[in-house]
Design a protein around this motif. Structure first.
Motif, PDB file in Angstrom:
ATOM      1  N   SER A  82       0.810  -1.210   0.000  1.00 24.05           N
ATOM      2  CA  SER A  82       0.000   0.000   0.000  1.00 24.05           C
ATOM      3  C   SER A  82       0.850   1.270   0.000  1.00 24.05           C
ATOM      4  O   SER A  82       1.885   1.340   0.668  1.00 24.05           O
ATOM      5  CB  SER A  82      -0.929   0.020   1.226  1.00 24.05           C
ATOM      6  N   GLN A 139      -0.214   3.851   1.327  1.00 24.47           N
ATOM      7  CA  GLN A 139      -0.609   4.480   2.589  1.00 24.47           C
ATOM      8  C   GLN A 139      -0.311   3.505   3.737  1.00 24.47           C
ATOM      9  O   GLN A 139      -0.084   2.314   3.503  1.00 24.47           O
ATOM     10  CB  GLN A 139      -2.098   4.830   2.571  1.00 24.47           C
ATOM     11  N   PRO A 140      -0.331   3.977   4.978  1.00 20.44           N
ATOM     12  CA  PRO A 140      -0.128   3.063   6.104  1.00 20.44           C
ATOM     13  C   PRO A 140      -1.170   1.959   6.173  1.00 20.44           C
ATOM     14  O   PRO A 140      -0.924   0.890   6.730  1.00 20.44           O
ATOM     15  CB  PRO A 140      -0.229   3.991   7.328  1.00 20.44           C
ATOM     16  N   ASP A 141      -2.351   2.194   5.589  1.00 20.60           N
ATOM     17  CA  ASP A 141      -3.404   1.183   5.578  1.00 20.60           C
ATOM     18  C   ASP A 141      -4.226   1.352   4.303  1.00 20.60           C
ATOM     19  O   ASP A 141      -4.205   2.411   3.665  1.00 20.60           O
ATOM     20  CB  ASP A 141      -4.309   1.337   6.801  1.00 20.60           C
ATOM     21  N   GLN A 191     -10.976   2.254   3.794  1.00 25.06           N
ATOM     22  CA  GLN A 191     -12.073   1.598   4.499  1.00 25.06           C
ATOM     23  C   GLN A 191     -13.044   0.963   3.508  1.00 25.06           C
ATOM     24  O   GLN A 191     -13.637  -0.088   3.778  1.00 25.06           O
ATOM     25  CB  GLN A 191     -12.821   2.609   5.376  1.00 25.06           C
ATOM     26  N   GLN A 199     -11.604  -2.392   2.625  1.00 22.10           N
ATOM     27  CA  GLN A 199     -11.735  -3.280   3.786  1.00 22.10           C
ATOM     28  C   GLN A 199     -13.158  -3.807   3.909  1.00 22.10           C
ATOM     29  O   GLN A 199     -13.369  -5.007   4.119  1.00 22.10           O
ATOM     30  CB  GLN A 199     -11.336  -2.542   5.064  1.00 22.10           C
ATOM     31  N   ILE A 207      -0.980  -6.070   5.245  1.00 26.59           N
ATOM     32  CA  ILE A 207      -0.732  -4.786   4.590  1.00 26.59           C
ATOM     33  C   ILE A 207       0.739  -4.408   4.755  1.00 26.59           C
ATOM     34  O   ILE A 207       1.230  -4.265   5.875  1.00 26.59           O
ATOM     35  CB  ILE A 207      -1.611  -3.666   5.192  1.00 26.59           C
ATOM     36  N   ASP A 216       3.125  -1.549   4.494  1.00 24.36           N
ATOM     37  CA  ASP A 216       3.101  -0.087   4.458  1.00 24.36           C
ATOM     38  C   ASP A 216       4.289   0.427   3.651  1.00 24.36           C
ATOM     39  O   ASP A 216       5.429   0.377   4.089  1.00 24.36           O
ATOM     40  CB  ASP A 216       3.151   0.453   5.896  1.00 24.36           C
ATOM     41  N   GLU A 273      -4.341  -2.316  -4.407  1.00 24.13           N
ATOM     42  CA  GLU A 273      -5.256  -1.691  -3.454  1.00 24.13           C
ATOM     43  C   GLU A 273      -6.338  -0.864  -4.135  1.00 24.13           C
ATOM     44  O   GLU A 273      -7.204  -0.313  -3.469  1.00 24.13           O
ATOM     45  CB  GLU A 273      -4.480  -0.811  -2.471  1.00 24.13           C
TER      46      GLU A 273
END
Length: 291
Positions: free
Chosen positions: A8, A10-12, A15, A18, A33, A35, A64
């Protein structure tokens, strides 16, 4: 029972993704994930790290920027791997790999020779509005291919554990050819790679053929040159393969020329800019001293 490995930016992950996974996967799963917000990984090293962290027997490597449109798709992944000869599955792939460093350089050429099989929804961002195009040419169930597209593919974990299979982060250090290289490793292990018709995914970005792509293309083709050309699922005569190879290499040369022309135009534009001229002016005393 399935580990979803994502590199990713991004750090996560979002949403939205998800929630989409939770509603559609249909079996026990984990999100792994990696990071890469600080850009410390290549896709190769990120996926190797994902394999080390994963705990389930089936590994799904995914972008992602996708969404799942199939309910209980996780169960379908497990069903496809009931065939012990299948080592890798995807939703798009190539039936042919040339002995020259070419890829998706001509859709017309690919469609005419039926070089690719695919089943996914592609969304294009045009003027901030998404344009949708459905790619699906599968008619009789899953089909065997040489290599899969990297937007989504799955591999059995035990292949990583009991063979030399690994994403080649020593040869490659960018974000191209990880999918083709891992597919070729599966091919070298004499296992099957298949494109499946019963898992539908939306993809929200498109690939690019830049200088980095060409650099990695030459690395890939140098590494696997003794295997090419490879044709799986195609009924081609020797003459047909020769003609196809000629067309592909001509497309590659033209594409490389176009890239070079584009780089030259960018360079000329930079040289005409005020910043460039100012920099040359400021460096002129140093250049005089060097002479």
């Amino acid at each position: 029972m399935i580990s979803l490995i994502i590199c990713s930016r991004q750090p996560d992950i979002s949403q939205t993704l998800q929630d989409n996974i939770a509603k559609t996967v249909g079996i026990e799963y984990e999100l792994v994930i990696i990071d890469n917000s600080k850009n410390i990984y290549s896709i190769f090293s990120a996926y190797n790290e994902g394999v080390r962290r994963a705990k389930y027997p089936y590994l799904c490597f995914m972008h992602e920027d996708i969404l799942y449109n199939t309910q209980d798709w996780g169960r379908k992944v497990l069903e496809h791997f009931q065939n012990e000869k299948v080592g890798l599955i995807g939703i798009g792939g190539s039936h042919y790999l040339s002995k020259y460093p070419v890829s998706l350089l001509s859709w017309k050429l690919a469609e005419r020779n039926k070089l690719y099989s695919f089943n996914y929804i592609q969304r294009y961002d045009e003027n901030r509005k998404y344009k949708t195009e459905i790619f699906n040419n599968l008619q009789d169930g899953s089909v065997e291919v040489v290599a899969v597209d990297g937007m989504w593919f799955c591999i059995k974990r035990d292949i990583f554990e009991h063979t030399s299979l690994k994403f080649d982060e020593k040869s490659f250090n960018q974000f191209h050819f990880y999918d083709f290289d891992i597919s070729m490793q599966i091919y070298a292990l004499k296992m099957k790679t298949k494109v499946v018709p019963d898992i539908l995914i939306e993809h929200f970005s498109t690939g690019s053929f830049d200088k980095v792509w060409y650099d990695n293309a030459f690395i890939f083709y140098k590494k696997w040159k003794d295997y090419f050309p490879i044709a799986i699922g195609l009924d081609l005569s020797e003459d047909a393969i020769k003609n196809l190879e000629y067309e592909l290499v001509m497309k590659f040369i033209q594409s490389a020329v176009n890239l070079q022309d584009d780089l030259q135009r960018q360079l000329q534009s930079i040289r005409k800019s005020k910043r460039y001229r100012l920099g040359q002016f400021l460096l002129s005393p140093i250049n005089w001293l060097k002479k």
